[in-house]
Design an enzyme around this catalytic site. Structure first.
Site, PDB file in Angstrom:
ATOM      1  N   ASP A 198      -6.239   2.434  -3.109  1.00 33.26           N
ATOM      2  CA  ASP A 198      -7.446   2.440  -2.273  1.00 33.26           C
ATOM      3  C   ASP A 198      -7.578   3.702  -1.416  1.00 33.26           C
ATOM      4  O   ASP A 198      -8.613   3.927  -0.803  1.00 33.26           O
ATOM      5  CB  ASP A 198      -7.549   1.164  -1.414  1.00 33.26           C
ATOM      6  CG  ASP A 198      -6.336   0.925  -0.537  1.00 33.26           C
ATOM      7  OD1 ASP A 198      -5.404   1.752  -0.560  1.00 33.26           O
ATOM      8  OD2 ASP A 198      -6.327  -0.105   0.177  1.00 33.26           O
ATOM      9  N   ARG A 199      -6.525   4.530  -1.372  1.00 37.02           N
ATOM     10  CA  ARG A 199      -6.631   5.764  -0.574  1.00 37.02           C
ATOM     11  C   ARG A 199      -6.773   6.978  -1.474  1.00 37.02           C
ATOM     12  O   ARG A 199      -6.409   6.935  -2.653  1.00 37.02           O
ATOM     13  CB  ARG A 199      -5.372   5.960   0.257  1.00 37.02           C
ATOM     14  CG  ARG A 199      -5.138   4.889   1.273  1.00 37.02           C
ATOM     15  CD  ARG A 199      -3.992   5.296   2.156  1.00 37.02           C
ATOM     16  NE  ARG A 199      -3.744   4.254   3.148  1.00 37.02           N
ATOM     17  CZ  ARG A 199      -3.046   4.440   4.245  1.00 37.02           C
ATOM     18  NH1 ARG A 199      -2.514   5.623   4.496  1.00 37.02           N
ATOM     19  NH2 ARG A 199      -2.867   3.460   5.098  1.00 37.02           N
ATOM     20  N   LYS A 232     -11.690   0.122   0.445  1.00 32.07           N
ATOM     21  CA  LYS A 232     -11.706   1.550   0.212  1.00 32.07           C
ATOM     22  C   LYS A 232     -11.278   1.784  -1.234  1.00 32.07           C
ATOM     23  O   LYS A 232     -10.660   0.916  -1.849  1.00 32.07           O
ATOM     24  CB  LYS A 232     -10.817   2.282   1.210  1.00 32.07           C
ATOM     25  CG  LYS A 232      -9.405   1.757   1.381  1.00 32.07           C
ATOM     26  CD  LYS A 232      -8.778   2.442   2.586  1.00 32.07           C
ATOM     27  CE  LYS A 232      -7.308   2.131   2.732  1.00 32.07           C
ATOM     28  NZ  LYS A 232      -7.052   0.899   3.481  1.00 32.07           N
ATOM     29  N   ASP A 247      -2.786   6.223  -3.348  1.00 26.18           N
ATOM     30  CA  ASP A 247      -1.626   5.529  -2.778  1.00 26.18           C
ATOM     31  C   ASP A 247      -1.141   4.378  -3.662  1.00 26.18           C
ATOM     32  O   ASP A 247      -1.608   4.213  -4.790  1.00 26.18           O
ATOM     33  CB  ASP A 247      -1.954   5.038  -1.362  1.00 26.18           C
ATOM     34  CG  ASP A 247      -2.928   3.870  -1.362  1.00 26.18           C
ATOM     35  OD1 ASP A 247      -3.699   3.746  -2.330  1.00 26.18           O
ATOM     36  OD2 ASP A 247      -2.915   3.085  -0.396  1.00 26.18           O
ATOM     37  N   SER A 287       0.799  -1.220   0.000  1.00 28.82           N
ATOM     38  CA  SER A 287       0.000   0.000   0.000  1.00 28.82           C
ATOM     39  C   SER A 287       0.836   1.277   0.000  1.00 28.82           C
ATOM     40  O   SER A 287       1.599   1.516  -0.912  1.00 28.82           O
ATOM     41  CB  SER A 287      -0.947  -0.049   1.190  1.00 28.82           C
ATOM     42  OG  SER A 287      -1.869   0.985   1.099  1.00 28.82           O
ATOM     43  N   HIS A 288       0.720   2.056   1.079  1.00 27.97           N
ATOM     44  CA  HIS A 288       1.390   3.355   1.151  1.00 27.97           C
ATOM     45  C   HIS A 288       2.856   3.240   1.554  1.00 27.97           C
ATOM     46  O   HIS A 288       3.558   4.243   1.578  1.00 27.97           O
ATOM     47  CB  HIS A 288       0.648   4.239   2.161  1.00 27.97           C
ATOM     48  CG  HIS A 288       0.575   3.604   3.514  1.00 27.97           C
ATOM     49  ND1 HIS A 288      -0.221   2.515   3.779  1.00 27.97           N
ATOM     50  CD2 HIS A 288       1.236   3.864   4.655  1.00 27.97           C
ATOM     51  CE1 HIS A 288      -0.062   2.143   5.026  1.00 27.97           C
ATOM     52  NE2 HIS A 288       0.816   2.947   5.590  1.00 27.97           N
ATOM     53  N   ASP A 331      -1.601   1.134  -3.855  1.00 24.36           N
ATOM     54  CA  ASP A 331      -2.535   0.158  -4.408  1.00 24.36           C
ATOM     55  C   ASP A 331      -3.892   0.769  -4.772  1.00 24.36           C
ATOM     56  O   ASP A 331      -4.850   0.039  -5.043  1.00 24.36           O
ATOM     57  CB  ASP A 331      -2.719  -1.020  -3.443  1.00 24.36           C
ATOM     58  CG  ASP A 331      -3.248  -0.583  -2.082  1.00 24.36           C
ATOM     59  OD1 ASP A 331      -2.999   0.568  -1.680  1.00 24.36           O
ATOM     60  OD2 ASP A 331      -3.919  -1.397  -1.423  1.00 24.36           O
ATOM     61  N   GLU A 366      -9.666   7.781   8.790  1.00 22.54           N
ATOM     62  CA  GLU A 366      -8.892   9.020   8.810  1.00 22.54           C
ATOM     63  C   GLU A 366      -7.621   8.932   7.966  1.00 22.54           C
ATOM     64  O   GLU A 366      -7.023   9.934   7.646  1.00 22.54           O
ATOM     65  CB  GLU A 366      -8.524   9.402  10.244  1.00 22.54           C
ATOM     66  CG  GLU A 366      -7.821   8.346  11.064  1.00 22.54           C
ATOM     67  CD  GLU A 366      -6.443   7.964  10.583  1.00 22.54           C
ATOM     68  OE1 GLU A 366      -5.699   8.872  10.199  1.00 22.54           O
ATOM     69  OE2 GLU A 366      -6.123   6.769  10.604  1.00 22.54           O
ATOM     70  N   SER A 367      -7.207   7.703   7.631  1.00 25.36           N
ATOM     71  CA  SER A 367      -5.965   7.500   6.892  1.00 25.36           C
ATOM     72  C   SER A 367      -6.164   7.666   5.388  1.00 25.36           C
ATOM     73  O   SER A 367      -5.414   7.113   4.609  1.00 25.36           O
ATOM     74  CB  SER A 367      -5.425   6.111   7.204  1.00 25.36           C
ATOM     75  OG  SER A 367      -6.427   5.140   6.957  1.00 25.36           O
TER      76      SER A 367
HETATM   77  C1  VG1 Z   1      -3.058   1.953   8.400  1.00 26.03           C
HETATM   78  C2  VG1 Z   1      -4.212   2.922   8.584  1.00 26.03           C
HETATM   79  C3  VG1 Z   1      -5.533   2.193   8.463  1.00 26.03           C
HETATM   80  C4  VG1 Z   1      -5.601   1.449   7.127  1.00 26.03           C
HETATM   81  C5  VG1 Z   1      -4.390   0.557   6.975  1.00 26.03           C
HETATM   82  C6  VG1 Z   1      -4.337  -0.096   5.609  1.00 26.03           C
HETATM   83  O1  VG1 Z   1      -3.076   0.988   9.423  1.00 26.03           O
HETATM   84  O2  VG1 Z   1      -4.118   3.574   9.818  1.00 26.03           O
HETATM   85  O3  VG1 Z   1      -6.585   3.114   8.595  1.00 26.03           O
HETATM   86  O4  VG1 Z   1      -6.758   0.673   7.039  1.00 26.03           O
HETATM   87  O5  VG1 Z   1      -3.187   1.304   7.147  1.00 26.03           O
HETATM   88  O6  VG1 Z   1      -4.371   0.855   4.598  1.00 26.03           O
HETATM   89  P1  VG1 Z   1      -2.157   1.053  10.740  1.00 26.03           P
HETATM   90  O7  VG1 Z   1      -2.401  -0.209  11.475  1.00 26.03           O
HETATM   91  O8  VG1 Z   1      -0.745   1.225  10.259  1.00 26.03           O
HETATM   92  O9  VG1 Z   1      -2.598   2.279  11.472  1.00 26.03           O
HETATM   93  V1  VG1 Z   1      -3.614   0.560   3.141  1.00 26.03           V
HETATM   94  O10 VG1 Z   1      -4.035   1.743   2.116  1.00 26.03           O
HETATM   95  O11 VG1 Z   1      -2.253   0.004   3.675  1.00 26.03           O
HETATM   96  O12 VG1 Z   1      -4.250  -0.873   2.527  1.00 26.03           O
HETATM   97 CO    CO Z   2      -3.643   1.262   0.239  1.00 23.44          CO
END
Ligand code: VG1
Ligand code: CO
Length: 544
Positions: A282-283, A377, A278, A114-115, A280, A365-366
């Site tokens: 989804d954000r 998402k 981001d 992801s990010h 993948d 919130e992310s």
């Molecule tokens: C983070 C975010 C959470 C999100 C997750 C996956 O998790 O806070 O809101 O669902 O990443 O997003 P954490 O446990 O690091 O707070 V993504 O776009 O990685 O699939």
């Molecule tokens: Co993501």
């Protein structure tokens, strides 16, 4: 004749899925048998692969292509009958979710961290989504982890790699491999939800947009939908070609990692609308000319205005937000007379509510927002819904936000991340806080009186499953709130997240600088947690 091998292997430590699948350093995933053991654990946890169909794709980061070939060969050896894989191995997370649902498959494998940054010295990840299109719920991820501890071998086909560069049909043994266009089905879905004609007219009238794909998977989707289909001028989508290491950046759409876009939006030649996505896809981050919209506010605005888009004109069943997400959308839900749910962090907790038809829109919130159209998402979805709302309301982002705060009041909000904290120090801070919680109520810190405090525990309203220890909440008099939790997606030490929120009324000043508006809550929670003494820092690495 395809030959199948059975490879003996030993357990690795820590193959435990976190907030969103298994996420580790790329070199960890590249060790012999590491990926394979986890993939086999997934097959075992879902009752085997025999006769089943899966979707497979990733965000194109380093090791994506290698991992896809391995998974295909293991799928064939596990008796899978068909795999749909994105051309060049690419599929965004929301596109996978949609393809699983559209083709009624038995699930899908998503290769992404992801990010998190990509490259041989950065991060890699793998998650499995179930037949509803959503991330595997905790019961299944726990079973996967148990399997990683017990399996002693995995089967794999001894076959040549599949050519993923062109759309077409292939086979490994008896298993069919369909290399598919990653964008078209997703684009068709978007067209059913939004008024493409109105958005086209908006761009035709000269409305300007910059979408920063951050060298990640959304580039091809954004170009096809925003530029080719909706007529945004060539060059509206920036950094649109997926790169194995995201050209050295973090594909994290926030004011820190998408700073060039935010700077442009705050400058004299800003376009009307800015957005980013981001790794993948989804954000999403939404920025208007001269105004950054926090993800929590964006969620509230989308809930308040969704009925302006054709896919939501019948209204919303309900809304859900993760616990640390600001409570801005709760006020909207109250006005609309719909249910509002508070869930733990991570999209997997929205699945049951969406499947049961209790909620239509969800958010975190992310920078994650999405709806019942998929079970993930969806970054571009949020951008298109914003564009549809703007086309209908004929207002700028700044005007929409001003109106929103005047109607509902404003939830000032910011997340402060302390990264690479020694694990023991982070755990101690959380433990101490938990121990001290009961004694805090009634006490004041920096003039902020604690009125309630709790360790968040979630009972799923649909299947009654319980998730303990989902973060700590401290409520202050005057509608301030601080939330603390440890990240479940980091790959180095612990990441402590402190979420700060302060509500102000309809007729209060809505133009205070965000960090200034949150200073009192921040000082109070810093004193309560003794953050400086315990982790040796009191300024975060990243503020979003
Ligand atoms: C983070 C975010 C959470 C999100 C997750 C996956 O998790 O806070 O809101 O669902 O990443 O997003 P954490 O446990 O690091 O707070 V993504 O776009 O990685 O699939
Ligand atoms: Co993501």
């Amino acid at each position: 004749m395809t030959n199948f091998l059975n490879v003996a292997c030993k357990p690795f430590e820590g193959q435990k899925p976190g907030t969103s699948g298994l996420r580790k350093k790329t070199r960890v995933f590249m060790q012999a048998d590491y990926l394979e053991r986890f993939v086999q654990a997934i097959f075992n946890a879902i009752g085997g692969g025999s006769g089943k169909t899966f979707v497979l794709g990733g965000d194109g980061r380093f090791f994506n292509a290698t991992a896809i070939q391995k998974i295909l060969k293991m799928a064939a050896a596990n008796g899978v009958s068909r795999v749909l894989v994105g051309q060049d191995g690419l599929l965004s997370t929301p596109a996978v979710s949609h393809l699983i649902r559209l083709n009624e498959t038995d699930g899908g494998f998503i290769l992404s961290a992801s990010h998190n940054p990509g490259g041989i010295d950065q991060d890699f990840g793998l998650k499995f989504n179930t037949p509803n299109g959503g991330p595997a719920p905790e019961g299944i991820t726990a079973e996967m982890y148990d399997q990683t501890l017990t399996i002693s071998s995995y089967p794999i086909a001894d076959a040549p790699d599949i050519d993923l560069s062109k759309v077409g049909e292939h086979a490994i043994g008896d298993m069919q491999v369909d290399v598919i266009d990653p964008v078209s089905a997703y684009s068709d879905l978007m067209e059913t939800l939004f008024d493409f004609g109105k958005i086209r007219a908006l761009f035709a009238s000269g409305f300007s947009l910059r979408f920063d794909a951050m060298h990640a998977v959304t580039g091809p989707y954004a170009r096809a939908i925003l530029q080719v289909c909706l007529g945004a001028p060539e060059g509206s989508v920036l950094n649109a070609i997926p790169s194995e290491d995201f050209c050295g950046g973090h594909p994290d759409p926030n004011p820190v990692w998408a700073k060039p876009l935010v700077d442009l939006m705050m400058s004299g030649n800003a376009p009307e609308f800015g957005a980013a996505s981001d790794g993948d896809g989804d954000r999403n981050m939404i920025v208007g000319r001269g105004i950054y919209v926090t993800p929590s506010d964006s969620l509230a605005v989308l809930v308040a205005n969704a009925h302006l888009a054709p896919g939501y004109k019948a209204g919303l069943a309900g809304v859900a937000r993760s616990m640390p997400t600001s409570r801005a959308c709760d006020r909207v839900a109250e006005k609309l007379g719909i249910e509002a749910f508070e869930t733990p962090t991570g999209w997997k907790f929205f699945g049951n509510l969406l499947d049961a038809g209790r909620v239509t829109i969800c958010g975190e919130e992310s920078a994650g927002t999405g709806s019942s159209h998929v079970r993930e998402k969806d970054g571009l979805w949020a951008v298109l819904l914003w564009l549809n709302i703007i086309a209908e309301r004929g207002q700028s982002v700044a005007e929409i936000m001003t109106d929103h705060w005047q109607e509902f009041g404003r939830n000032y909000y910011s997340r402060h991340d302390y990264e690479a904290v020694p694990v023991e120090a982070a755990n101690q801070l959380m433990r101490e806080l938990e121990t001290n919680l009961p004694g805090l109520v009634g006490e004041s810190f920096f003039g902020m009186q604690v009125v309630a405090s709790e360790t968040f525990r979630y009972v799923d309203p649909v299947d009654q499953s319980v998730s303990e220890n989902q973060g700590i909440i401290v409520h202050f008099k005057g509608q301030g709130r601080a939330v603390l939790r440890l990240s479940g997606t980091g790959t180095e030490g612990a990441t402590l997240r402190i979420y700060l929120e302060q509500y102000v009324d309809r007729d209060a000043d809505h133009s205070v600088e965000t960090q200034a508006a949150l200073q009192a809550v921040k000082s109070a929670i810093h004193e309560i947690t003794r953050i400086q003494a315990l982790i040796g820092r009191d300024e975060p690495d990243v503020m979003t």
